[in-house]
Write a protein that holds these residues in place. Structure first.
Motif, PDB file in Angstrom:
ATOM      1  N   ASP A  79       0.869  -1.266  -0.174  1.00 51.08           N
ATOM      2  CA  ASP A  79      -0.042   0.030  -0.182  1.00 51.08           C
ATOM      3  C   ASP A  79       0.933   1.352  -0.108  1.00 51.08           C
ATOM      4  OD1 ASP A  79      -1.752  -1.887   0.217  1.00 51.08           O
ATOM      5  OD2 ASP A  79      -2.798  -1.020   2.197  1.00 51.08           O
ATOM      6  N   ASP A  80       0.367   2.400  -0.543  1.00 47.70           N
ATOM      7  CA  ASP A  80       1.088   3.827  -0.665  1.00 47.70           C
ATOM      8  C   ASP A  80       0.965   4.225   0.957  1.00 47.70           C
ATOM      9  OD1 ASP A  80       2.217   6.029  -1.071  1.00 47.70           O
ATOM     10  OD2 ASP A  80       0.563   6.693  -2.402  1.00 47.70           O
ATOM     11  N   VAL A  81       1.937   3.882   1.678  1.00 51.61           N
ATOM     12  CA  VAL A  81       2.248   4.512   3.009  1.00 51.61           C
ATOM     13  C   VAL A  81       3.023   5.811   3.076  1.00 51.61           C
ATOM     14  CG1 VAL A  81       3.076   3.910   5.383  1.00 51.61           C
ATOM     15  CG2 VAL A  81       2.057   1.957   4.076  1.00 51.61           C
ATOM     16  N   GLU A  82       2.316   6.843   3.416  1.00 53.98           N
ATOM     17  CA  GLU A  82       3.070   8.128   3.343  1.00 53.98           C
ATOM     18  C   GLU A  82       3.890   8.335   4.373  1.00 53.98           C
ATOM     19  OE1 GLU A  82       0.124  11.241   2.575  1.00 53.98           O
ATOM     20  OE2 GLU A  82      -0.819  10.101   0.819  1.00 53.98           O
ATOM     21  N   ALA A  83       3.729   7.910   5.594  1.00 57.35           N
ATOM     22  CA  ALA A  83       4.439   8.101   6.849  1.00 57.35           C
ATOM     23  C   ALA A  83       4.257   7.046   7.874  1.00 57.35           C
ATOM     24  CB  ALA A  83       4.202   9.457   7.384  1.00 57.35           C
ATOM     25  N   VAL A  84       5.395   6.825   8.549  1.00 55.25           N
ATOM     26  CA  VAL A  84       5.327   5.948   9.834  1.00 55.25           C
ATOM     27  C   VAL A  84       5.929   6.319  10.759  1.00 55.25           C
ATOM     28  CG1 VAL A  84       5.800   3.566  10.334  1.00 55.25           C
ATOM     29  CG2 VAL A  84       5.346   3.715   8.115  1.00 55.25           C
ATOM     30  N   LEU A  85       5.232   6.355  12.074  1.00 52.56           N
ATOM     31  CA  LEU A  85       5.813   6.951  13.172  1.00 52.56           C
ATOM     32  C   LEU A  85       5.994   5.726  14.155  1.00 52.56           C
ATOM     33  CD1 LEU A  85       6.764   9.355  14.699  1.00 52.56           C
ATOM     34  CD2 LEU A  85       4.440   9.691  15.636  1.00 52.56           C
ATOM     35  N   VAL A  86       7.149   5.516  14.675  1.00 47.59           N
ATOM     36  CA  VAL A  86       7.542   4.139  15.441  1.00 47.59           C
ATOM     37  C   VAL A  86       7.954   4.494  16.753  1.00 47.59           C
ATOM     38  CG1 VAL A  86       8.316   1.844  15.476  1.00 47.59           C
ATOM     39  CG2 VAL A  86       8.190   3.131  13.206  1.00 47.59           C
ATOM     40  N   ILE A 103       9.932   7.957   7.355  1.00 45.90           N
ATOM     41  CA  ILE A 103       9.974   7.007   8.636  1.00 45.90           C
ATOM     42  C   ILE A 103      10.375   7.880   9.686  1.00 45.90           C
ATOM     43  CG2 ILE A 103      10.861   4.899   9.890  1.00 45.90           C
ATOM     44  CD1 ILE A 103      11.795   4.121   6.937  1.00 45.90           C
ATOM     45  N   ALA A 104       9.741   7.840  10.979  1.00 46.05           N
ATOM     46  CA  ALA A 104      10.390   8.815  12.085  1.00 46.05           C
ATOM     47  C   ALA A 104      10.017   7.940  13.430  1.00 46.05           C
ATOM     48  CB  ALA A 104       9.788  10.093  12.188  1.00 46.05           C
ATOM     49  N   ARG A 105      11.097   8.139  14.154  1.00 46.40           N
ATOM     50  CA  ARG A 105      10.979   7.531  15.622  1.00 46.40           C
ATOM     51  C   ARG A 105      10.655   8.579  16.576  1.00 46.40           C
ATOM     52  NH1 ARG A 105      11.364   2.146  16.460  1.00 46.40           N
ATOM     53  NH2 ARG A 105      12.359   1.374  14.712  1.00 46.40           N
ATOM     54  N   ALA A 106       9.765   7.974  17.641  1.00 45.00           N
ATOM     55  CA  ALA A 106       9.343   8.999  18.803  1.00 45.00           C
ATOM     56  C   ALA A 106       9.161   8.157  20.101  1.00 45.00           C
ATOM     57  CB  ALA A 106       8.138   9.744  18.326  1.00 45.00           C
ATOM     58  N   PRO A 107       9.392   8.957  21.139  1.00 47.56           N
ATOM     59  CA  PRO A 107       9.046   8.345  22.507  1.00 47.56           C
ATOM     60  C   PRO A 107       7.637   8.193  22.744  1.00 47.56           C
ATOM     61  CG  PRO A 107       9.597  10.791  22.684  1.00 47.56           C
ATOM     62  CD  PRO A 107       9.881  10.283  21.067  1.00 47.56           C
ATOM     63  N   ASP A 108       7.293   7.523  23.604  1.00 52.08           N
ATOM     64  CA  ASP A 108       5.785   7.058  23.687  1.00 52.08           C
ATOM     65  C   ASP A 108       4.571   8.238  23.834  1.00 52.08           C
ATOM     66  OD1 ASP A 108       6.540   4.223  23.551  1.00 52.08           O
ATOM     67  OD2 ASP A 108       6.515   4.033  25.829  1.00 52.08           O
ATOM     68  N   PHE A 109       5.086   9.197  24.462  1.00 53.19           N
ATOM     69  CA  PHE A 109       4.226  10.255  24.857  1.00 53.19           C
ATOM     70  C   PHE A 109       3.851  10.905  23.472  1.00 53.19           C
ATOM     71  CE2 PHE A 109       7.918  13.033  24.900  1.00 53.19           C
ATOM     72  CZ  PHE A 109       7.589  14.112  24.524  1.00 53.19           C
ATOM     73  N   VAL A 110       4.760  10.999  22.422  1.00 52.10           N
ATOM     74  CA  VAL A 110       4.639  11.651  21.172  1.00 52.10           C
ATOM     75  C   VAL A 110       3.787  10.521  20.178  1.00 52.10           C
ATOM     76  CG1 VAL A 110       5.793  12.364  19.011  1.00 52.10           C
ATOM     77  CG2 VAL A 110       6.726  12.939  21.216  1.00 52.10           C
ATOM     78  N   LEU A 111       4.079   9.437  20.191  1.00 53.52           N
ATOM     79  CA  LEU A 111       3.391   8.466  19.724  1.00 53.52           C
ATOM     80  C   LEU A 111       1.841   8.332  19.822  1.00 53.52           C
ATOM     81  CD1 LEU A 111       4.085   6.278  17.340  1.00 53.52           C
ATOM     82  CD2 LEU A 111       3.592   4.605  19.228  1.00 53.52           C
TER      83      LEU A 111
END
Length: 216
Positions: A79-86, A103-111
């Motif tokens: 599928d056309d995945v525009e952004a993933v936050l992990v 692709i971006a990473r983030a701490p739990d409170f941001v997710l």
């Protein structure tokens, strides 16, 4: 076999699958500094938050997919995945993650801020809405009459997909088929089955013409 359409206003209980996060940050896909997000004021996080609302999802033509298992599924399907936050403590297959445009990473409170749930299970994604053509001459449809709970709509779509329907028609004041709760309740089936929304039975009639109607 006679053509069929199943009409239902039933209430079903949705179910969710949980996949435990594992591994450490050392195994993550290498990211640039700007792809680690530490603030809920970040532009990408704000975009995720806007897409909690139907009018913004519709305007952008996207769906919000939540949970590691569901995100992995849409990536694997192409599928056309525009952004993933992990989340920091979650990994996905690197070859799958590489298919996302961002692709971006983030701490739990941001997710958590980017997600519609209190427990987003480590991953959220913005996916382009699938362009599935509704069949012109279906043999088997599910028609939902004013089912307003997104989880119930999702569960019904999931069941219909398992039964092999050609499409699902949502009539009247049904919940949005692309509500994140619907997507979760459908176990992703709402992204694989052709869907059509109609304001009334009169508007839906051409789609049901020639089909035997089974009321449940």
């Amino acid at each position: 076999m006679a053509c069929r359409v199943l009409l239902t206003t039933l209430t079903l209980r949705s179910c969710r699958a949980w996949v435990a996060p594992h591994a450490t940050r050392r195994r993550h896909v290498a990211l640039r500094a700007e792809d680690y997000i530490e603030s809920t004021a970040n532009a990408l996080v704000k975009r995720f938050k806007r897409c909690h609302r139907k009018k913004h999802r519709d305007a952008e033509g996207v769906v919000l997919v939540e949970g590691r298992a569901f995100v992995a599924e849409v990536l694997a399907r192409g599928d056309d995945v525009e952004a993933v936050l992990v989340a920091d403590d979650v990994t996905l297959d690197e070859s799958l993650l590489a298919r996302a445009k961002r692709i971006a990473r983030a701490p739990d409170f941001v997710l958590k801020a980017a997600s519609t749930t209190d427990s987003p299970q480590g991953c959220v994604a913005l996916v382009a809405r699938p362009n599935l053509t509704f069949p012109a001459a279906p043999d088997f449809l599910l028609a939902l009459d004013g089912v307003q709970d997104p989880g119930n709509v999702g569960a019904l779509i999931r069941t219909a997909a398992a039964a092999g329907v050609d499409g699902v028609v949502l009539v009247g004041a049904c919940a949005d088929a692309f509500n994140p709760k619907t997507i979760r309740g459908s176990a992703g089936a709402a992204l694989r089955v052709p869907l059509a929304a109609e304001d009334s039975w009169a508007a839906a009639a051409p789609r049901l013409a020639g089909l035997n109607v089974v009321v449940a």
